[in-house]
Design an enzyme around this catalytic site. Structure first.
Site, PDB file in Angstrom:
ATOM      1  N   ASP A  83       0.876  -1.181   0.000  1.00  0.00           N
ATOM      2  CA  ASP A  83       0.000   0.000   0.000  1.00  0.00           C
ATOM      3  C   ASP A  83       0.907   1.223   0.000  1.00  0.00           C
ATOM      4  OD1 ASP A  83      -2.372   1.602   0.272  1.00  0.00           O
ATOM      5  OD2 ASP A  83      -1.933   1.824   2.394  1.00  0.00           O
ATOM      6  N   SER A  84       0.291   2.404  -0.131  1.00  0.00           N
ATOM      7  CA  SER A  84       1.079   3.631  -0.078  1.00  0.00           C
ATOM      8  C   SER A  84       1.573   3.912   1.348  1.00  0.00           C
ATOM      9  CB  SER A  84       0.225   4.804  -0.552  1.00  0.00           C
ATOM     10  OG  SER A  84      -0.930   4.909   0.251  1.00  0.00           O
ATOM     11  N   TYR A  99      -1.010   8.374  -2.462  1.00  0.00           N
ATOM     12  CA  TYR A  99      -1.042   8.035  -3.879  1.00  0.00           C
ATOM     13  C   TYR A  99      -2.258   8.661  -4.577  1.00  0.00           C
ATOM     14  CZ  TYR A  99       2.413   4.152  -3.876  1.00  0.00           C
ATOM     15  OH  TYR A  99       3.540   3.379  -3.827  1.00  0.00           O
ATOM     16  N   GLY A 100      -3.309   8.894  -3.799  1.00  0.00           N
ATOM     17  CA  GLY A 100      -4.625   9.163  -4.363  1.00  0.00           C
ATOM     18  C   GLY A 100      -4.763  10.367  -5.256  1.00  0.00           C
ATOM     19  N   CYS A 153      -4.510  -1.581  -1.651  1.00  0.00           N
ATOM     20  CA  CYS A 153      -4.625  -0.149  -1.910  1.00  0.00           C
ATOM     21  C   CYS A 153      -5.713   0.043  -2.964  1.00  0.00           C
ATOM     22  CB  CYS A 153      -3.277   0.351  -2.439  1.00  0.00           C
ATOM     23  SG  CYS A 153      -3.302   2.073  -2.970  1.00  0.00           S
ATOM     24  N   THR A 163      -6.451   2.721  -4.539  1.00  0.00           N
ATOM     25  CA  THR A 163      -5.961   3.568  -5.627  1.00  0.00           C
ATOM     26  C   THR A 163      -5.221   2.746  -6.688  1.00  0.00           C
ATOM     27  OG1 THR A 163      -5.742   5.353  -4.030  1.00  0.00           O
ATOM     28  CG2 THR A 163      -4.541   5.604  -6.094  1.00  0.00           C
ATOM     29  N   GLU A 185      -2.746   8.770   8.410  1.00  0.00           N
ATOM     30  CA  GLU A 185      -1.282   8.614   8.487  1.00  0.00           C
ATOM     31  C   GLU A 185      -0.698   9.399   9.664  1.00  0.00           C
ATOM     32  OE1 GLU A 185       1.113   6.871   6.545  1.00  0.00           O
ATOM     33  OE2 GLU A 185      -0.566   5.811   5.614  1.00  0.00           O
ATOM     34  N   CYS A 206     -11.016   2.827   0.148  1.00  0.00           N
ATOM     35  CA  CYS A 206      -9.586   3.064   0.339  1.00  0.00           C
ATOM     36  C   CYS A 206      -9.211   2.314   1.616  1.00  0.00           C
ATOM     37  CB  CYS A 206      -9.340   4.561   0.497  1.00  0.00           C
ATOM     38  SG  CYS A 206      -7.725   4.999   1.167  1.00  0.00           S
ATOM     39  N   THR A 207      -8.092   1.615   1.583  1.00  0.00           N
ATOM     40  CA  THR A 207      -7.751   0.757   2.723  1.00  0.00           C
ATOM     41  C   THR A 207      -7.363   1.550   3.969  1.00  0.00           C
ATOM     42  OG1 THR A 207      -5.546   0.550   1.756  1.00  0.00           O
ATOM     43  CG2 THR A 207      -7.092  -1.265   1.379  1.00  0.00           C
ATOM     44  N   HIS A 208      -7.180   2.850   3.823  1.00  0.00           N
ATOM     45  CA  HIS A 208      -6.931   3.672   5.020  1.00  0.00           C
ATOM     46  C   HIS A 208      -8.211   3.906   5.837  1.00  0.00           C
ATOM     47  CE1 HIS A 208      -3.046   4.677   3.237  1.00  0.00           C
ATOM     48  NE2 HIS A 208      -2.716   5.341   4.337  1.00  0.00           N
TER      49      HIS A 208
HETATM   50  N1  DGL Z   1      -4.733   3.218   0.994  1.00  0.00           N
HETATM   51  C1  DGL Z   1      -4.707   3.560  -0.346  1.00  0.00           C
HETATM   52  C2  DGL Z   1      -6.004   3.391  -1.053  1.00  0.00           C
HETATM   53  O1  DGL Z   1      -6.668   2.462  -0.764  1.00  0.00           O
HETATM   54  C3  DGL Z   1      -3.911   4.748  -0.735  1.00  0.00           C
HETATM   55  C4  DGL Z   1      -4.409   6.079  -0.339  1.00  0.00           C
HETATM   56  C5  DGL Z   1      -3.432   7.143  -0.769  1.00  0.00           C
HETATM   57  O2  DGL Z   1      -2.226   6.926  -0.650  1.00  0.00           O
HETATM   58  O3  DGL Z   1      -3.902   8.189  -1.225  1.00  0.00           O
HETATM   59  O4  DGL Z   1      -6.408   4.095  -1.906  1.00  0.00           O
END
Ligand code: DGL
Length: 271
Positions: free
Chosen positions: A10-11, A42-43, A73, A75, A152, A186-188
């Site tokens: 993931d990012s 990353y988004g 992730c 994204t 984060e 998004c996994t966050h």
């Molecule tokens: N956790 C990631 C996702 O599911 C990345 C989010 C990011 O880095 O913007 O999209």
């Protein structure tokens, strides 16, 4: 039977939501996690940049000779899954299909909410999968770029006024659309589940894409005869592309296991 590890990337921290579920469902498997913390988020990146990053992340994990790679992730899953699948000789799993399946089953009124990064929402990938699985489903999608930096930075718990205010602003139109299932695309975002759930109310089922993906991965590995038959607890290794300190502290709290000694910093641009 295959004792090789499963690679997960993931990012940043978000992919740990998938890793935690993979570890719970398959405690005997060795897992290697990479969080690209020097380049998170990353988004907001372009497709070209995301494909480049995804290739590098996968190339780093390939050095462990994994039997499969999980793109934990949203994204990257919505933007570069096909590229990675075409280039690797091993199974590559993204988070979209399993999340769409769960949402299609969970919604009773056919209205599904979707939140994700700009890149994920722009891709239309979740909508396409939902339309295929449940034609006519109404999707209300919203990009929520500020949620990843909040997570984060450890600002994701109930009572955090910034997290609650930002989440409420993003979610207001989704709630107003009357959805009864919400894909946390998004996994966050599962790290903000309590805040999001409190705002949406008990009538809305939250779909955790990392959790759904982990179940899907277990099923596929079983079907392909790739599970690790060895008894005992698998080894978990963690790698990041920026300083290990912040990651270790937050990851330990989230995973409920001490990752301190176990995190290493690598130079992802070398891959
Ligand atoms: N956790 C990631 C996702 O599911 C990345 C989010 C990011 O880095 O913007 O999209």
């Amino acid at each position: 039977m295959d004792a090789r590890p499963i690679g997960v990337f993931d990012s940043g921290l978000g992919g740990l939501t998938a890793l935690r579920e993979l570890a719970r469902l398959m405690p005997e498997e060795d897992l290697v996690y990479f969080g690209d913390t020097s380049r998170v988020p990353y988004g907001s990146r372009s497709k070209e940049t995301l494909v480049k990053y995804a290739r590098q992340d996968a190339a780093f994990l390939r050095t462990f000779d994994p039997k499969a790679i999980v793109i934990a992730c949203g994204t990257v899953s919505t933007t570069a899954l096909d590229v990675l699948q075409a280039e690797s000789g091993i199974p590559i799993f993204g988070v979209v299909e399993s999340a769409a399946q769960a949402a299609a089953q969970l919604t009773k009124n056919g209205r599904v909410g979707l939140i994700g990064t700009h890149a994920s929402i722009r891709s239309g990938a979740y909508e396409r999968a939902l339309e295929r699985l449940r034609p006519g489903v109404r999707v209300t999608a919203r990009a929520c770029p500020l949620l990843v930096p909040l997570v984060e930075n450890g600002r994701s718990q109930p009572g955090d006024i910034v997290a609650e205010t930002v989440a409420a602003e993003y979610l207001a139109p989704v709630k107003a659309a009357g959805v009864d299932a919400l894909i946390l695309g998004c996994t966050h975002y599962p790290l903000m589940k309590a805040v999001i759930g409190a705002y949406m109310g008990p009538g809305v089922a939250l779909v955790d894409v990392g959790e759904q993906c982990a179940r899907w991965v277990r099923r596929q590995l079983e079907l392909d005869g790739l599970r690790n038959g060895r008894p005992g607890a698998g080894r978990h290794r963690y790698y990041v592309s920026d300083s290990t300190e912040d990651f270790s502290a937050l990851a330990s709290v989230f995973l409920g296991e001490d990752v301190r000694g176990g995190v290493e910093q690598i130079d992802i641009t070398a891959y």
